[in-house]
Design an enzyme around this catalytic site. Structure first.
Site, mmCIF file in Angstrom:
data_model
loop_
_atom_site.group_PDB
_atom_site.id
_atom_site.type_symbol
_atom_site.label_atom_id
_atom_site.label_comp_id
_atom_site.label_asym_id
_atom_site.label_seq_id
_atom_site.Cartn_x
_atom_site.Cartn_y
_atom_site.Cartn_z
ATOM 1 N N THR A 131 -6.003 -8.862 -10.487
ATOM 2 C CA THR A 131 -4.719 -8.780 -9.781
ATOM 3 C C THR A 131 -3.901 -10.057 -9.960
ATOM 4 O OG1 THR A 131 -3.811 -8.851 -7.543
ATOM 5 C CG2 THR A 131 -6.087 -9.480 -7.755
ATOM 6 N N ASP A 132 -2.573 -9.922 -9.838
ATOM 7 C CA ASP A 132 -1.724 -11.120 -9.887
ATOM 8 C C ASP A 132 -1.887 -11.970 -8.626
ATOM 9 O OD1 ASP A 132 -0.434 -9.427 -8.075
ATOM 10 O OD2 ASP A 132 1.570 -9.701 -8.929
ATOM 11 N N GLU A 133 -2.549 -11.411 -7.591
ATOM 12 C CA GLU A 133 -2.659 -12.137 -6.319
ATOM 13 C C GLU A 133 -3.519 -13.402 -6.447
ATOM 14 O OE1 GLU A 133 -3.125 -9.610 -2.858
ATOM 15 O OE2 GLU A 133 -2.183 -7.927 -3.888
ATOM 16 N N TYR A 156 -9.329 -11.236 -0.044
ATOM 17 C CA TYR A 156 -9.292 -10.329 -1.205
ATOM 18 C C TYR A 156 -8.998 -11.102 -2.484
ATOM 19 C CZ TYR A 156 -7.200 -7.136 -4.646
ATOM 20 O OH TYR A 156 -6.878 -6.478 -5.820
ATOM 21 N N LYS A 160 -11.347 -11.853 -5.851
ATOM 22 C CA LYS A 160 -10.969 -11.436 -7.215
ATOM 23 C C LYS A 160 -10.893 -12.676 -8.124
ATOM 24 C CE LYS A 160 -10.080 -7.865 -8.628
ATOM 25 N NZ LYS A 160 -10.893 -6.743 -9.156
HETATM 26 P P1 NAD Z 1 -9.233 1.533 -4.783
HETATM 27 O O1 NAD Z 1 -9.634 0.860 -3.518
HETATM 28 O O2 NAD Z 1 -8.304 2.681 -4.750
HETATM 29 O O3 NAD Z 1 -10.544 2.024 -5.576
HETATM 30 C C1 NAD Z 1 -11.691 1.237 -5.676
HETATM 31 C C2 NAD Z 1 -12.823 2.133 -6.153
HETATM 32 O O4 NAD Z 1 -14.000 1.317 -6.281
HETATM 33 C C3 NAD Z 1 -13.153 3.269 -5.184
HETATM 34 O O5 NAD Z 1 -13.328 4.468 -5.903
HETATM 35 C C4 NAD Z 1 -14.453 2.827 -4.543
HETATM 36 O O6 NAD Z 1 -15.287 3.910 -4.156
HETATM 37 C C5 NAD Z 1 -15.084 1.997 -5.656
HETATM 38 N N1 NAD Z 1 -16.016 0.986 -5.126
HETATM 39 C C6 NAD Z 1 -15.791 0.109 -4.115
HETATM 40 N N2 NAD Z 1 -16.883 -0.632 -3.904
HETATM 41 C C7 NAD Z 1 -17.814 -0.230 -4.794
HETATM 42 C C8 NAD Z 1 -19.140 -0.626 -5.073
HETATM 43 N N3 NAD Z 1 -19.754 -1.581 -4.368
HETATM 44 N N4 NAD Z 1 -19.800 -0.012 -6.092
HETATM 45 C C9 NAD Z 1 -19.191 0.968 -6.818
HETATM 46 N N5 NAD Z 1 -17.950 1.391 -6.578
HETATM 47 C C10 NAD Z 1 -17.266 0.796 -5.573
HETATM 48 O O7 NAD Z 1 -8.678 0.347 -5.695
HETATM 49 P P2 NAD Z 1 -7.502 0.347 -6.784
HETATM 50 O O8 NAD Z 1 -6.233 0.063 -6.090
HETATM 51 O O9 NAD Z 1 -7.644 1.526 -7.648
HETATM 52 O O10 NAD Z 1 -7.899 -0.959 -7.613
HETATM 53 C C11 NAD Z 1 -8.791 -0.885 -8.728
HETATM 54 C C12 NAD Z 1 -8.934 -2.271 -9.334
HETATM 55 O O11 NAD Z 1 -7.654 -2.742 -9.748
HETATM 56 C C13 NAD Z 1 -9.476 -3.313 -8.374
HETATM 57 O O12 NAD Z 1 -10.347 -4.145 -9.084
HETATM 58 C C14 NAD Z 1 -8.235 -4.071 -7.910
HETATM 59 O O13 NAD Z 1 -8.563 -5.402 -7.579
HETATM 60 C C15 NAD Z 1 -7.384 -4.013 -9.157
HETATM 61 N N6 NAD Z 1 -5.914 -4.065 -8.932
HETATM 62 C C16 NAD Z 1 -5.318 -3.224 -8.027
HETATM 63 C C17 NAD Z 1 -3.931 -3.274 -7.873
HETATM 64 C C18 NAD Z 1 -3.217 -2.330 -6.935
HETATM 65 O O14 NAD Z 1 -2.005 -2.450 -6.750
HETATM 66 N N7 NAD Z 1 -3.873 -1.367 -6.338
HETATM 67 C C19 NAD Z 1 -3.162 -4.182 -8.620
HETATM 68 C C20 NAD Z 1 -3.823 -5.022 -9.533
HETATM 69 C C21 NAD Z 1 -5.197 -4.946 -9.683
HETATM 70 P P1 TYD Z 2 -0.015 -3.581 0.319
HETATM 71 O O1 TYD Z 2 0.374 -2.223 -0.163
HETATM 72 O O2 TYD Z 2 -1.076 -3.697 1.367
HETATM 73 O O3 TYD Z 2 -0.365 -4.442 -0.981
HETATM 74 P P2 TYD Z 2 -0.589 -6.057 -1.138
HETATM 75 O O4 TYD Z 2 -0.890 -6.624 0.198
HETATM 76 O O5 TYD Z 2 -1.773 -6.123 -2.057
HETATM 77 O O6 TYD Z 2 0.674 -6.577 -1.760
HETATM 78 O O7 TYD Z 2 1.288 -4.283 0.910
HETATM 79 C C1 TYD Z 2 2.469 -4.415 0.150
HETATM 80 C C2 TYD Z 2 3.445 -5.218 0.976
HETATM 81 O O8 TYD Z 2 3.831 -4.446 2.137
HETATM 82 C C3 TYD Z 2 2.863 -6.504 1.546
HETATM 83 O O9 TYD Z 2 3.877 -7.506 1.571
HETATM 84 C C4 TYD Z 2 2.459 -6.151 2.961
HETATM 85 C C5 TYD Z 2 3.486 -5.117 3.358
HETATM 86 N N1 TYD Z 2 3.049 -4.060 4.282
HETATM 87 C C6 TYD Z 2 3.830 -3.741 5.405
HETATM 88 O O10 TYD Z 2 4.876 -4.361 5.661
HETATM 89 N N2 TYD Z 2 3.400 -2.736 6.220
HETATM 90 C C7 TYD Z 2 2.258 -2.043 5.978
HETATM 91 O O11 TYD Z 2 1.903 -1.133 6.780
HETATM 92 C C8 TYD Z 2 1.473 -2.366 4.828
HETATM 93 C C9 TYD Z 2 0.203 -1.634 4.525
HETATM 94 C C10 TYD Z 2 1.915 -3.376 3.998
#
Ligand code: NAD
Ligand code: TYD
Length: 350
Positions: A131-133, A156, A160
């Site tokens: 993630t960019d975070e 989180y 990461k």
């Molecule tokens: P998500 O929470 O939707 O899915 C995570 C998946 O991992 C789920 O299917 C869960 O069952 C599985 N999982 C969790 N713990 C596990 C374990 N101990 N063993 C096996 N499986 C396990 O997450 P996402 O949003 O799809 O993110 C996927 C990846 O991309 C993550 O690594 C996250 O850090 C990264 N990422 C997410 C975003 C975003 O905006 N969602 C952005 C950048 C990077």
């Molecule tokens: P989120 O979807 O949780 O992603 P991330 O924290 O990884 O960026 O949140 C996106 C943005 O929205 C973040 O600035 C937090 C804000 N947010 C709210 O204002 N209300 C909400 O209920 C949630 C879940 C997030």
């Protein structure tokens, strides 16, 4: 046939990556390893569950013995590692589960790959999705690049960041072929409704308050999930060993402007008088340590590998809203928990 292990494939981004690889590469066999936590949902993959080049394995990446046996049994050629605890708010209330899955789980996979490949790295790859975070929080200007120093602020992003460092350590120390990509906020179908966009759609539909943390001025760069999956495909096949690639949408929104935009679209789609949905906006207590702004420079990926986002945000958000409105059962099954009892029972824990 190349054997590819994708972890976290039942989650939001993972399900799109699994589908893309299963459909686009019949010569690969895709093994989807997922613990089916609250965020994992096999309904996301119903359309491909019987594909001949697809196998689902229920298992937890923290279970070291199980992971080692799995690698022994299948002899994977490559790993695309997405399994993670992924929500910042949950990491604030329960940091340990993030340390467990995101750090320990990643090390288990690295160790299992190292033992299986045994120094013979020809044609092998460990691809870590991040993630960019990890780069921290920006002020009003500037963009994260691949050389921005790490400065994670939440449990989180810290977990990461730690996993990214460990993947690089295996590259430098053991010569393991690795690539890492760091992506901005994703949106699209199948996202668990704890994240801002699906949470807002769900609440708007039910005429419930839309919680906006603080003043809603925090900025996120949103990328349509399919464009992330396309970038992963490109980096998997063409990324250079040991390199990092940033992926972003060139699409910055303050949270409040994003929600107002969605409210306009939803007034129209739900046939409500103008301003009805925006009337649900409710400012709530800010998130602890809330990062102010994320924005990413994807020029390395664009110039070196020719990637670019395929969807403009206006189109992406319409598609996303349409998907959630058309998939009411998906949302209801998640919010009442029934997807867990139905799907999880079908797979024995390994
Ligand atoms: P998500 O929470 O939707 O899915 C995570 C998946 O991992 C789920 O299917 C869960 O069952 C599985 N999982 C969790 N713990 C596990 C374990 N101990 N063993 C096996 N499986 C396990 O997450 P996402 O949003 O799809 O993110 C996927 C990846 O991309 C993550 O690594 C996250 O850090 C990264 N990422 C997410 C975003 C975003 O905006 N969602 C952005 C950048 C990077
Ligand atoms: P989120 O979807 O949780 O992603 P991330 O924290 O990884 O960026 O949140 C996106 C943005 O929205 C973040 O600035 C937090 C804000 N947010 C709210 O204002 N209300 C909400 O209920 C949630 C879940 C997030």
């Amino acid at each position: 046939m190349k054997k590819i292990l994708i972890t976290g494939g039942a989650g939001f981004i993972g399900s799109h990556v699994v589908r893309l690889f299963v459909q686009q590469y019949p010569k690969y066999h895709i093994y989807n390893l997922d613990a089916l936590t609250y965020a994992g949902n096999l309904e996301n993959l119903k359309d491909i569950e019987n594909a001949p080049n697809y196998t689902f394995i229920k298992g937890d990446i923290v279970e070291e013995d199980m992971i080692n046996k799995l690698f022994d049994e299948y002899q994977f050629d490559a790993i695309i590692h997405l399994a993670a605890e992924s929500h910042v708010d949950r990491s604030i209330s329960d940091p340990l589960s993030f340390i467990r899955t995101n750090i320990l789980g990643t090390v288990n996979l690295l160790n299992a790959a190292k033992a299986q490949w045994h120094g013979n790295y020809e044609g092998k790859l460990f691809y870590h999705i991040s993630t960019d975070e990890v780069y921290g929080s920006l002020g009003a200007t500037g963009l994260f690049t691949e050389t921005t120093p790490y400065d994670p602020r939440s449990p989180y992003s810290s977990s990461k960041a730690s996993s990214d460092h460990l993947v690089r350590a295996y590259y430098h120390t053991y010569g393991m072929p690795v690539v890492i990509s760091n992506c901005s906020n994703n949106y699209g179908p199948n996202q668990f409704p704890e994240k801002l966009i699906p949470l807002a759609i769900n609440n708007i539909k039910k005429m419930k308050p839309i919680p906006i943390y603080g003043k809603g001025e925090n900025v996120r760069d949103w990328l349509y999930v399919i464009d992330h999956a396309r970038a992963i495909d490109l980096i998997f096949h063409q990324g250079k060993n040991g390199e990092t690639y940033n992926i972003g949408g060139i699409n910055e929104w303050t949270n409040i402007d994003l929600i107002k935009k969605m409210c306009e679209v939803l007034d129209r789609k739900l046939d409500r008088p103008e301003g009805t949905c925006a009337g649900l906006i409710t400012y709530v207590k800010d998130r602890a340590g809330h990062d102010m702004r994320y924005a990413i420079d994807s020029s390395k990926l664009m110039k070196e590998l020719g990637w670019e986002p395929s969807l403009q945000f206006e189109e992406g958000i319409e598609k996303t809203i349409d998907w959630y409105l058309a998939n009411e059962t998906w949302m209801n099954n998640i919010t009442d928990g029934s997807y867990e009892s139905y799907y999880q029972k079908q797979y024995e824990e390994r």
